[in-house]
Design an enzyme around this catalytic site. Structure first.
Site, PDB file in Angstrom:
ATOM      1  N   ASP A  57       0.835  -1.197   0.000  1.00  0.00           N
ATOM      2  CA  ASP A  57       0.000   0.000   0.000  1.00  0.00           C
ATOM      3  C   ASP A  57       0.874   1.253   0.000  1.00  0.00           C
ATOM      4  O   ASP A  57       2.097   1.153  -0.092  1.00  0.00           O
ATOM      5  CB  ASP A  57      -0.929  -0.043   1.225  1.00  0.00           C
ATOM      6  CG  ASP A  57      -2.290   0.563   0.960  1.00  0.00           C
ATOM      7  OD1 ASP A  57      -2.390   1.480   0.109  1.00  0.00           O
ATOM      8  OD2 ASP A  57      -3.268   0.137   1.602  1.00  0.00           O
ATOM      9  N   ASP A  96     -10.485   2.842  -3.564  1.00  0.00           N
ATOM     10  CA  ASP A  96     -10.878   1.582  -2.927  1.00  0.00           C
ATOM     11  C   ASP A  96     -12.343   1.291  -3.227  1.00  0.00           C
ATOM     12  O   ASP A  96     -13.192   2.187  -3.208  1.00  0.00           O
ATOM     13  CB  ASP A  96     -10.735   1.689  -1.405  1.00  0.00           C
ATOM     14  CG  ASP A  96      -9.294   1.721  -0.952  1.00  0.00           C
ATOM     15  OD1 ASP A  96      -8.396   1.605  -1.806  1.00  0.00           O
ATOM     16  OD2 ASP A  96      -9.070   1.876   0.260  1.00  0.00           O
TER      17      ASP A  96
END
Length: 501
Positions: free
Chosen positions: A218, A279
């Site tokens: 990430d 997301d």
């Protein structure tokens, strides 16, 4: 032999090398050397080292100035060549369904723990998911302890993962599954656990020692401007371990958020898959936003997909709370058209049979896993109706087969009829195509290019058909099931497709 010393300064709270380049000084003679690299201090390099160099100022990218501490960040370093992910990865990922639930005292059934991943692994094996291609079980954020161990190595939360990560990895491998793990190219993960900055090499080798097969990296708590160096650097260290690990990056997503233009050439040469949009959330609105992004930006992102490197629109939320049955089919169909990773994030212990059937649809999975690896495009959009096309195998006499998705974005309460000829869709093989509805299983027989073809598409639903070229006469060229991608012309480079999009 010379001893070089890196010269550093501080910029925006981080320590960087002088100017826009690395400055190295020969401490024997006082001579300065310029290297065409920029290295943040947070990578914890040793600032002096003994190495052999060629005299005179040389740029790092040429490979003529050999400075061992810079290996992995200069332009001459090899990209991640791991031979992995020749088709989009398939498996199960915890984040969307279980998030960062660490309360194993009050909610032991749903918290992020080794028990959760073991249960999912058993279901994947016992209920047929593994045999259909869902072979990855991947931990996401919140598996970590808040502190590294005394040697500076990452460690799992001892209460929720009492057996340790190597034992969890071994559990997966014994069941014919691969094991994935999560980290962050930042000071912290998105949930505030230790990130990899300052520990790139040790973390890469730790993952290798643990038997990790897939690494999701990430990008919270880091500077997007650093990512063009940092993600390839970590990829270098993964490669250096000599353990093949699929490398999933969030690199372009964080740069797009700050209006940077991602360097997809570098991304493709570093990562096996990458996120480039928001997301996914548990809603049809979220799925539609992703579909729109992939359609509106297809000229930029579609050429980047192919065997070993994939655009990642995020997890499958089929079987959770936010999608209807029709919308779930739509997500599955569109992810197949996108050549997207199929990473389920659902509680497989309680999924309803009709949603399980969507995830286990062999025909749709075959489209997603097609060996050509060509990502599909939106070729028509008008009044809430979209048509998407993806070239697939088999190919005969230079003509592709296709997966065609008819997507209904309308919400007016009744199915919409879509009527087209195959030629209007760019399908011009004169012997025609065998057409099969991949959700209903209906076979429509052979349809010639100029014959009108009709489908009824439910509101917020999809009809996904496979249009397979019909083999010609016995004297025709040999039928090829899996041609080499570079042996056939780009199917989107024709007048019919270009007039649509």
């Amino acid at each position: 032999m010379f001893r070089l010393q890196l010269l550093v300064t501080r910029v925006n709270g981080l320590t960087y090398d002088m100017g826009s380049h690395v400055m190295a000084r020969d401490t024997n003679t006082g001579t300065n050397y310029v290297l065409d690299c920029l290295i943040p201090h947070h990578h914890h390099y040793h600032y002096t080292t003994t190495t052999t160099i060629t005299p005179v100022n040389k740029m790092c990218g040429t490979g003529m100035l050999l400075v061992t501490v810079l290996l992995g960040v200069c332009g001459s370093v090899s990209s991640l060549e791991n031979g992995m992910a020749r088709t989009p990865p398939m498996g199960w990922l915890s984040w969307q369904r279980f998030r960062c639930n660490t309360d194993c005292v009050n909610d032991p059934h749903h918290c992020i723990s080794e028990s959760l991943f073991m249960q999912m692994a058993d279901i994947i094996v016992n209920e047929g998911y593994r045999d259909l291609g869902y072979q990855l079980v991947s931990v996401d954020d919140c598996w970590l302890s808040r502190e590294r161990d005394t040697r500076g190595r990452l460690q799992a939360d001892p209460h929720r993962f009492p057996s340790g990560i190597p034992a969890l990895s071994d559990y997966m491998h014994k069941r014919g599954l691969s094991f994935g793990i999560y980290e962050d190219y930042g000071n912290y993960t998105c949930a505030g656990y230790p990130g990899i900055l300052g520990h790139l090499e040790i973390d890469a080798f730790t993952f290798a020692e643990w038997g990790v097969d897939y690494v999701k990296l990430d990008g919270c708590y880091s500077h997007p401007t650093d990512m063009d160096r940092g993600y390839p650097e970590f990829g270098y260290f993964l490669n250096k371990t000599e353990r093949p690990m699929v490398y999933s990056c969030s690199w372009p997503f964080y740069q797009i958020l700050t209006r940077m233009q991602p360097n997809y050439t570098s991304i493709i040469n570093t990562c096996n898959l990458w996120r480039n949009f928001d997301d996914i959330q548990d809603s049809w609105e979220s799925v539609q936003r992703i579909i729109d992004y992939y359609g509106d930006n297809q000229q930029v992102i579609v050429p980047n997909a192919g065997p070993g490197h994939w655009n990642d629109p995020d997890m499958l939320i089929i079987g959770n709370f936010g999608l209807s049955y029709e919308q779930s089919k739509s997500q599955m169909a569109m992810w197949a058209i996108f050549a997207a990773p199929l990473l389920m994030s659902v509680d497989l212990r309680t999924i309803r049979p009709e949603f399980k059937a969507i995830l286990q649809n062999k025909g749709v999975i075959a489209v997603n896993q097609d060996p050509l690896g060509i990502q599909g495009k939106r070729i028509y959009k008008d009044k809430g109706i979209e048509i998407w096309a993806r070239p697939i195998t088999p190919v005969f006499q230079g003509h592709y087969s296709y997966a065609i998705a008819f997507l209904n974005r309308r919400t007016d309460g009744t199915p919409s009829e879509v009527s087209v000829t195959l030629r209007e869709l760019g399908l011009a093989y004169p012997n025609g195509y065998g057409i099969t509805d991949l959700f209903d299983g209906v076979h429509y027989g052979t349809v010639l290019p100029d014959k009108r073809f009709k489908v009824d598409v439910n509101p917020s639903g999809v009809v996904l058909v496979r249009c397979q070229v019909i083999k010609g006469s016995a004297g025709a060229a040999r039928f090829r099931e899996q041609p080499q991608p570079n042996s056939i012309n780009n199917p989107f480079q024709n007048n019919v497709f270009n007039q649509f999009g």
